[in-house]
Design an enzyme around this catalytic site. Structure first.
Site, PDB file in Angstrom:
ATOM      1  N   PRO A   1       0.833  -1.211   0.000  1.00 35.19           N
ATOM      2  CA  PRO A   1       0.000   0.000   0.000  1.00 35.19           C
ATOM      3  C   PRO A   1       0.864   1.256   0.000  1.00 35.19           C
ATOM      4  O   PRO A   1       1.832   1.365   0.748  1.00 35.19           O
ATOM      5  CB  PRO A   1      -0.789  -0.125   1.312  1.00 35.19           C
ATOM      6  CG  PRO A   1      -0.798  -1.587   1.605  1.00 35.19           C
ATOM      7  CD  PRO A   1       0.518  -2.100   1.115  1.00 35.19           C
ATOM      8  N   GLU A   2       0.523   2.181  -0.888  1.00 34.85           N
ATOM      9  CA  GLU A   2       1.256   3.441  -0.985  1.00 34.85           C
ATOM     10  C   GLU A   2       0.406   4.553  -0.380  1.00 34.85           C
ATOM     11  O   GLU A   2      -0.606   4.297   0.279  1.00 34.85           O
ATOM     12  CB  GLU A   2       1.602   3.714  -2.444  1.00 34.85           C
ATOM     13  CG  GLU A   2       2.465   2.614  -3.072  1.00 34.85           C
ATOM     14  CD  GLU A   2       2.826   2.894  -4.523  1.00 34.85           C
ATOM     15  OE1 GLU A   2       2.940   4.077  -4.898  1.00 34.85           O
ATOM     16  OE2 GLU A   2       3.003   1.930  -5.289  1.00 34.85           O
TER      17      GLU A   2
END
Length: 270
Positions: free
Chosen positions: A2-3
């Site tokens: 996840p960014e």
């Protein structure tokens, strides 16, 4: 992994679910995932708000301090209702008032959590090393930050001490939008193109947040739902498909240790 958009989406969802709620108990099922602090200090504390810094998810507690999660590749933090069976790879369970439970799970166990008291997180070496937030810093400042470096622009975008929160997905998408080859030397890119890069990066991050992030495999938001920004990808993960600008097949190569998909015709190598 996840960014920024995915962690921001999770933070906003959790904030709506747990703000003002008291932690009744805490059970650490996998001690190895706790990098700092003690979960024994959590019961009796109230969650005042939830926020994001870089790719860190932060639950702020009364009397200062916070419970921090780094989700890495497959980590999830979500709220489970009473009686709901929890996944096999659950590592931390915090009971909340009303019977719900805050759950940290991670199939691959790369993710971790930490408990900090007031002022401690700011002294944490990892936290202190983080670069500026791309949504809180103007394009001119970010352009100057990379313009003096004779390093690859993709590597700099991924370097969390240079720019916080960006990973492979949004680096590839923003470099394509600015028509810059990912292997370009940052110092060789004209200032106008560096400014365009960070303006495009900001636009793409905001659009991804509005879409609930990108779900490639494991990512889910605080409500267990997938994001939809992957439907808007221009180049990421599309090796061999036609370039959306010129129609030439997209290519992929290793840049900064990551697979980088790009168009050799549209994206100039500086």
């Amino acid at each position: 992994m996840p960014e920024l958009p995915e962690v921001e989406t999770i933070a906003r969802g959790l904030h709506a679910l747990v703000q003002g709620r008291r932690i009744a108990d805490a059970r650490l099922l996998t001690p190895a995932v706790l990098r700092a602090g003690r979960t024994e200090t959590l019961p009796g504390r109230t969650v005042t708000h939830v926020s994001r810094r870089a790719k860190l998810l932060r639950l702020h507690l009364d009397h200062g301090g916070c419970l921090v999660f780094h989700l890495k590749m497959t980590g999830r933090v979500w709220v489970a209702g009473p009686g709901l069976d929890l996944p096999k790879h659950t590592h931390l369970i915090c009971g909340l008032d009303g019977g719900d439970r805050l759950v940290f799970e991670d199939t691959r166990r790369f993710g971790y959590c930490a408990v900090f008291e007031a002022g401690e997180m700011e002294e944490w070496d990892f936290f202190r090393s983080l670069g500026p937030e791309p949504l809180e810093t103007c394009a001119e400042d970010l352009s100057r930050r990379i313009g003096v470096r004779r390093a690859g622009v993709k590597a700099l975008l991924l370097n969390q001490t240079i720019l916080a929160g960006v990973g492979n997905i949004y680096a590839d998408e923003s470099l394509f939008a600015a028509r810059i080859h990912p292997a370009s030397l940052a110092a060789a890119i004209p200032e106008s193109k560096r400014l365009q890069l960070f303006e495009e990066l900001r636009r793409i991050l905001l659009e991804a947040i509005a879409a609930g992030g990108s779900t490639i495999s494991d990512y889910r938001n605080a409500y267990g739902k997938s994001g939809i920004f992957q439907d808007s990808f221009q180049v990421y993960g599309k090796k061999g498909e036609p370039c959306p600008a010129c129609g030439r097949p997209l290519q992929a190569e290793q840049v900064a240790g990551r697979t980088s998909t790009h168009c050799v015709r549209c994206q100039k190598l500086y």
